[in-house]
Design an enzyme around this catalytic site. Sequence first.
Site, PDB file in Angstrom:
ATOM      1  N   LYS A 199       0.838  -1.206   0.000  1.00 33.24           N
ATOM      2  CA  LYS A 199       0.000   0.000   0.000  1.00 33.24           C
ATOM      3  C   LYS A 199       0.871   1.255   0.000  1.00 33.24           C
ATOM      4  CE  LYS A 199      -3.822  -2.541   1.916  1.00 33.24           C
ATOM      5  NZ  LYS A 199      -4.583  -3.009   3.076  1.00 33.24           N
ATOM      6  N   GLN A 222      -4.909  -1.710   9.111  1.00 29.35           N
ATOM      7  CA  GLN A 222      -4.740  -3.040   8.525  1.00 29.35           C
ATOM      8  C   GLN A 222      -5.383  -4.098   9.429  1.00 29.35           C
ATOM      9  OE1 GLN A 222      -3.355  -3.682   5.416  1.00 29.35           O
ATOM     10  NE2 GLN A 222      -4.124  -5.738   5.808  1.00 29.35           N
ATOM     11  N   ASP A 230     -11.203   2.446   2.993  1.00 26.06           N
ATOM     12  CA  ASP A 230     -11.467   1.007   2.842  1.00 26.06           C
ATOM     13  C   ASP A 230     -12.952   0.747   2.555  1.00 26.06           C
ATOM     14  OD1 ASP A 230      -9.360  -0.785   2.847  1.00 26.06           O
ATOM     15  OD2 ASP A 230      -9.134  -0.796   5.035  1.00 26.06           O
TER      16      ASP A 230
END
Length: 280
Positions: A52, A96, A119
């Site tokens: 990422k 995460q 997200d």
Amino acid sequence: MAKIIDGKMISQQIKDELKEKAAKLKEQGKTGALAVIQVGEDPASSVYVRNKKNACAYIGIESLAYELPNETTEAELLALIDELNGKSQVKGILVQLPLPGHISEDAVIRAISPKKDVDGFHPQSVGAMTIGEPGFLSCTPAGIIQLLKRSGVEIAGKHCVIIGRSNIVGKPMALLMLRENATVTITHSKTSNLQEICRQADILIVAMGRPQFIGAEYVKEGAVVIDVGIHRDANKKLCGDVKYTEVEPIASAITPVPGGVGPMTIAMLMNNCVQSIEEG
Ligand code: NAP
């Protein structure tokens, strides 16, 4: 012989488009950073986080890394998210998953401001997607829509069967396919006649988390097959939920693992970050 849907190539196309867009936004004085938070040292998470950060660097977006020890308390993590919610330069916040067992993922997802929820997991983002309002889309399902569209697969009017009903893949996938005017069937572990239902699919999306479960007997001749699963087989090679060599000859198009759905998830995360910078 099926057409191979090349997620590596399509994700690269998307990242190049985003790089150009981010540069134009910069010229207009619109910049921003993605905050990436990792708690603990799970090796798989470390790989995802590194990918990422690399994608941010490629596109030209700043990334801020927060690597917190495993003992971090839920209160400490929530305080950091609160601080980042308040920073105007931070346009996206990503925590995460999975988190250590003593931290509630639900509480963490809800703590992220929906304006920075790149997200697309916050209940407000999910609700907006459900009723077709603007908001961040969940990255893996949004990536699959791009894979289908950019490969010339017609979605409208087709029967799409999805195996799996998780909050991050199966459910949002069903909503996005519905938005694209597919007729959608969602299946799960309690579904009877799974094989019979799958054989009716024009587009079969498999997100069940069972290595190489779906063989030729589940697939109609000429169907498009999207394999979301990621596993390591006995020889430590990456494989999906689909028996690729068996299904490929009867499908009209199929995603490989690796190189299918996987690279699209990060590309769509970057898309959400650029969208957030654009919206200011
Ligand atoms: P998950 O939360 O474990 O959900 C799996 C779903 O499959 C559940 O809804 C489950 O049904 C259903 N299922 C399990 N066994 C089944 C069976 N025998 N018959 C029918 N349905 C069955 O998994 P997930 O998070 O959605 O992820 C699915 C897979 O995609 C995993 O391999 C994951 O690693 C991969 N993944 C890949 C990406 C990517 O970027 N490529 C992103 C996310 C996930 P119940 O609801 O009844 O339990």
